[in-house]
Design a protein around this motif. Structure first.
Motif, short mmCIF file in Angstrom:
data_model
loop_
_atom_site.label_atom_id
_atom_site.label_comp_id
_atom_site.label_asym_id
_atom_site.label_seq_id
_atom_site.Cartn_x
_atom_site.Cartn_y
_atom_site.Cartn_z
N SER A 37 0.83 11.78 -1.52
CA SER A 37 0.84 10.45 -2.12
C SER A 37 -0.44 10.27 -2.93
O SER A 37 -1.52 10.66 -2.49
N ARG A 38 -0.34 9.66 -4.10
CA ARG A 38 -1.51 9.45 -4.94
C ARG A 38 -2.37 8.32 -4.39
O ARG A 38 -1.88 7.25 -4.05
N GLU A 39 -3.67 8.56 -4.34
CA GLU A 39 -4.61 7.60 -3.77
C GLU A 39 -4.61 6.28 -4.53
O GLU A 39 -4.81 5.21 -3.94
N GLU A 40 -4.39 6.35 -5.84
CA GLU A 40 -4.47 5.13 -6.65
C GLU A 40 -3.20 4.27 -6.58
O GLU A 40 -3.19 3.13 -7.07
N ASP A 41 -2.11 4.79 -6.02
CA ASP A 41 -0.89 4.00 -5.92
C ASP A 41 -1.04 2.88 -4.88
O ASP A 41 -1.79 3.02 -3.91
N ASP A 42 -0.32 1.80 -5.06
CA ASP A 42 -0.36 0.68 -4.13
C ASP A 42 0.18 1.12 -2.77
O ASP A 42 1.30 1.64 -2.66
N LEU A 43 -0.60 0.91 -1.73
CA LEU A 43 -0.23 1.37 -0.39
C LEU A 43 1.03 0.68 0.10
O LEU A 43 1.90 1.30 0.74
N GLU A 44 1.16 -0.61 -0.18
CA GLU A 44 2.29 -1.39 0.33
C GLU A 44 3.62 -0.87 -0.21
O GLU A 44 4.61 -0.81 0.51
N SER A 45 3.64 -0.51 -1.50
CA SER A 45 4.89 -0.04 -2.09
C SER A 45 5.10 1.45 -1.87
O SER A 45 6.23 1.93 -1.74
N ASP A 46 4.00 2.21 -1.79
CA ASP A 46 4.11 3.66 -1.62
C ASP A 46 4.47 4.04 -0.18
O ASP A 46 5.26 4.94 0.06
N ARG A 47 3.86 3.34 0.78
CA ARG A 47 4.14 3.48 2.21
C ARG A 47 4.15 4.95 2.68
O ARG A 47 5.17 5.47 3.13
N PRO A 48 3.00 5.62 2.60
CA PRO A 48 2.95 6.98 3.13
C PRO A 48 3.13 6.97 4.65
O PRO A 48 2.79 5.99 5.33
N ASP A 49 3.65 8.07 5.17
CA ASP A 49 3.81 8.17 6.63
C ASP A 49 2.47 8.32 7.32
O ASP A 49 2.25 7.76 8.41
N ILE A 50 1.57 9.06 6.69
CA ILE A 50 0.28 9.38 7.31
C ILE A 50 -0.83 9.02 6.33
O ILE A 50 -0.77 9.38 5.15
N LEU A 51 -1.84 8.34 6.82
CA LEU A 51 -3.03 8.01 6.03
C LEU A 51 -4.22 8.71 6.67
O LEU A 51 -4.47 8.56 7.86
N ILE A 52 -4.95 9.48 5.85
CA ILE A 52 -6.17 10.15 6.30
C ILE A 52 -7.33 9.58 5.48
O ILE A 52 -7.29 9.59 4.24
N ILE A 53 -8.36 9.08 6.14
CA ILE A 53 -9.52 8.53 5.46
C ILE A 53 -10.69 9.50 5.64
O ILE A 53 -11.12 9.77 6.76
N ASN A 54 -11.18 10.04 4.52
CA ASN A 54 -12.32 10.95 4.51
C ASN A 54 -13.56 10.12 4.25
O ASN A 54 -13.80 9.68 3.13
N THR A 55 -14.36 9.89 5.28
CA THR A 55 -15.41 8.89 5.25
C THR A 55 -16.74 9.42 4.73
O THR A 55 -16.99 10.62 4.69
N GLY A 73 -6.92 0.47 7.16
CA GLY A 73 -5.90 1.41 7.61
C GLY A 73 -5.26 0.98 8.92
O GLY A 73 -4.05 1.09 9.11
N VAL A 74 -6.09 0.48 9.83
CA VAL A 74 -5.57 -0.03 11.11
C VAL A 74 -4.61 -1.19 10.85
O VAL A 74 -3.52 -1.27 11.46
N ASP A 75 -4.99 -2.08 9.96
CA ASP A 75 -4.12 -3.21 9.63
C ASP A 75 -2.79 -2.73 9.06
O ASP A 75 -1.72 -3.25 9.43
N ALA A 76 -2.85 -1.73 8.17
CA ALA A 76 -1.62 -1.19 7.59
C ALA A 76 -0.73 -0.55 8.66
O ALA A 76 0.50 -0.68 8.64
N LYS A 77 -1.36 0.10 9.62
CA LYS A 77 -0.59 0.72 10.71
C LYS A 77 0.06 -0.34 11.58
O LYS A 77 1.25 -0.23 11.95
N GLU A 78 -0.67 -1.40 11.90
CA GLU A 78 -0.13 -2.44 12.77
C GLU A 78 1.00 -3.21 12.09
O GLU A 78 1.89 -3.75 12.76
N ARG A 79 0.99 -3.24 10.76
CA ARG A 79 2.06 -3.93 10.03
C ARG A 79 3.21 -3.00 9.67
O ARG A 79 4.17 -3.41 9.02
N GLY A 80 3.11 -1.73 10.09
CA GLY A 80 4.19 -0.79 9.86
C GLY A 80 4.22 -0.18 8.47
O GLY A 80 5.19 0.48 8.10
#
Length: 444
Positions: A37-55, A73-80
């Motif tokens: 999934s492209r990083e610049e795409d909107d997360l809400e519409s793209d809805r990847p299965d897995i999100l990895i954050i390289n800090t 990311g936690v918020d996105a996970k809790e909202r499905g």
């Protein structure tokens, strides 16, 4: 899901060196059948299965930005929006237990050297045959090439050696293989990066080999520009300057963080160079490579910087007129020599005031430099096209992506068609950040 494939997104925080790590990780995942999934795409519409954050864990502001990204990311996970959340990189290398305690909703924390373990968590075996493979997250015409890991320097304020370990050079052959692979994908510009690029080769070959590496890279078909970042000033290798002065592929551009000019501050910073040697180095660089653009970084508010030392820094910047300059304020970083041995005596208000004054000075210097280019014809590479404004955003050999301004080119009939290509333009205007230009015919 993307068809029957699991969709994964990697969000990269911090520096370009982190971006390279993310791209190597993505190559492993893509080869294993994941949809990237492209990083610049909107997360809400793209809805990847897995999100990895390289800090990033370099300084306070970068750490806070990484923590905020994890919480989002936690918020996105809790909202499905996503199913799984993993965290890797510098921040989780430095504070694994604290993060697990404070943000337990993350499915797994991994350090900078834990790629195998992260892949294992995703049921992906590490494929050593892909050690030079990359899944680019930059525009396809430029890429960063990380030539080493870690750092042997002992700067007072820097936690990188604690996070990344000692300096480890990558073999020349592997770097040439990786660069050739990037060129085969359409990359035209390489930005060579490391924590200290000038140290390259000492551990593997017993001497500095940066010039030889750059010379080899410049022989790769398809690579037109090579740009050098993050060069340490102490013991700077002269052969790099000689090579740069005679090469039509190595940009006359150098990113060399100097940090300060005061002997008192440089000594407290443990920079292994004094003010006089710094001045002589800058003069030698400009003398050996006429027309070079220097990007540097300065720090204000380090312990030992009083008003006298700060005024010396301003005078130095005013006299040597760096075309590009960034700055940041000192912050105590856990475990560093400075945090253990130096009292942070400069108030936050004074640090900010000094930062503002330095950047105000630099804005005038940058503007004067940019205005001096009005009327010149320059070759630029087109980074992107904005159809709403009908302009192309481009760079010359004197601008690096992400850290410098743009050359904004008007009146290109089909801007989308020229993205990633080189064209000639005439500079018609300037401000302290960007230049403005019009395309010209090759005959002009």
């Amino acid at each position: 899901m993307s068809g029957n494939r699991t969709k994964v997104r990697v969000v990269t925080m911090g520096c370009s060196k982190n971006r390279v790590d993310s791209e190597h990780l993505l190559a492993q995942l893509e080869s294993a059948g994941f949809a990237v999934s492209r990083e610049e795409d909107d997360l809400e519409s793209d809805r990847p299965d897995i999100l990895i954050i390289n800090t990033c864990g370099f300084i306070h502001d970068a750490k806070q930005e990484s923590v905020n990204a994890i919480l989002e990311g936690v918020d996105a996970k809790e909202r499905g929006v996503i199913r799984k959340l993993y965290v890797t990189g510098c921040l989780s290398q430095r504070y694994p237990q604290e993060l697990k305690k404070e943000i337990p909703q993350v499915d797994g924390y991994f350090g900078t050297g834990d790629t195998d373990a992260l892949l294992d968590a995703l049921s992906v075996p590490f494929d050593s045959s892909l050690d030079t493979a990359r899944c680019l997250t930059t525009p396809g015409h430029y890429a960063y090439l990380k030539i080493s890991e870690g750092c042997d320097r002992k700067c007072s304020y820097c936690a990188i050696p604690l996070i990344r370990g000692p300096h480890v050079s990558r073999p020349v052959g592997k770097l040439i293989e990786e660069a050739a692979g990037l060129a085969a994908k359409g990359v035209r510009e390489l930005i060579v990066v490391a924590q200290d690029t000038t140290y390259y080769g000492l551990d593997l070959y017993g001497s500095r080999k940066l010039a030889g590496l750059l010379d080899s890279l410049s022989g790769i078909d398809g690579i037109d520009w090579i740009r050098l970042h993050y060069s340490y000033p102490a013991s700077f290798p002269d052969d790099v300057l000689e090579l740069m002065s005679g090469s039509d592929r190595i940009c006359r551009y150098l990113d060399i963080p100097l940090q300060h000019i005061s002997d008192n501050v440089l000594r407290a910073m443990r920079r292994s160079i004094d003010g006089n040697a710094t001045r002589k180095l800058v003069e030698k660089i400009r003398r050996t490579v006429p027309g070079i653009v220097l990007r540097t970084t300065m720090m204000v508010g380090h312990p030992g910087e009083g008003r006298t030392e700060f005024m010396e820094l301003l005078d130095f910047v005013r006299e040597y007129r760096f075309e590009r300059l960034g700055a940041f304020t000192y912050s105590e970083e856990d475990g560093t020599w400075g945090q253990r041995n130096l009292a942070d005596t400069v108030s936050p208000r004074t640090k900010q005031r000094r930062y503002d004054r330095l950047m105000e000075l630099q804005a005038a210097i940058s503007l004067a430099y940019d205005e001096s280019r009005i009327g010149t014809v320059e070759q630029v590479i087109i980074d992107s096209y904005c159809p709403e404004e009908q302009v192309c955003y481009a760079r010359s050999a004197f601008e690096s992506p992400e850290v410098d301004g743009n050359v904004i080119v008007r009146n290109i009939p089909d801007g989308a068609a020229v993205v990633g290509t080189f064209i000639k333009v005439r500079i018609t205007g300037a401000d302290e950040y960007d230049l403005y230009a019009e395309p010209v015919d090759d005959e002009q």
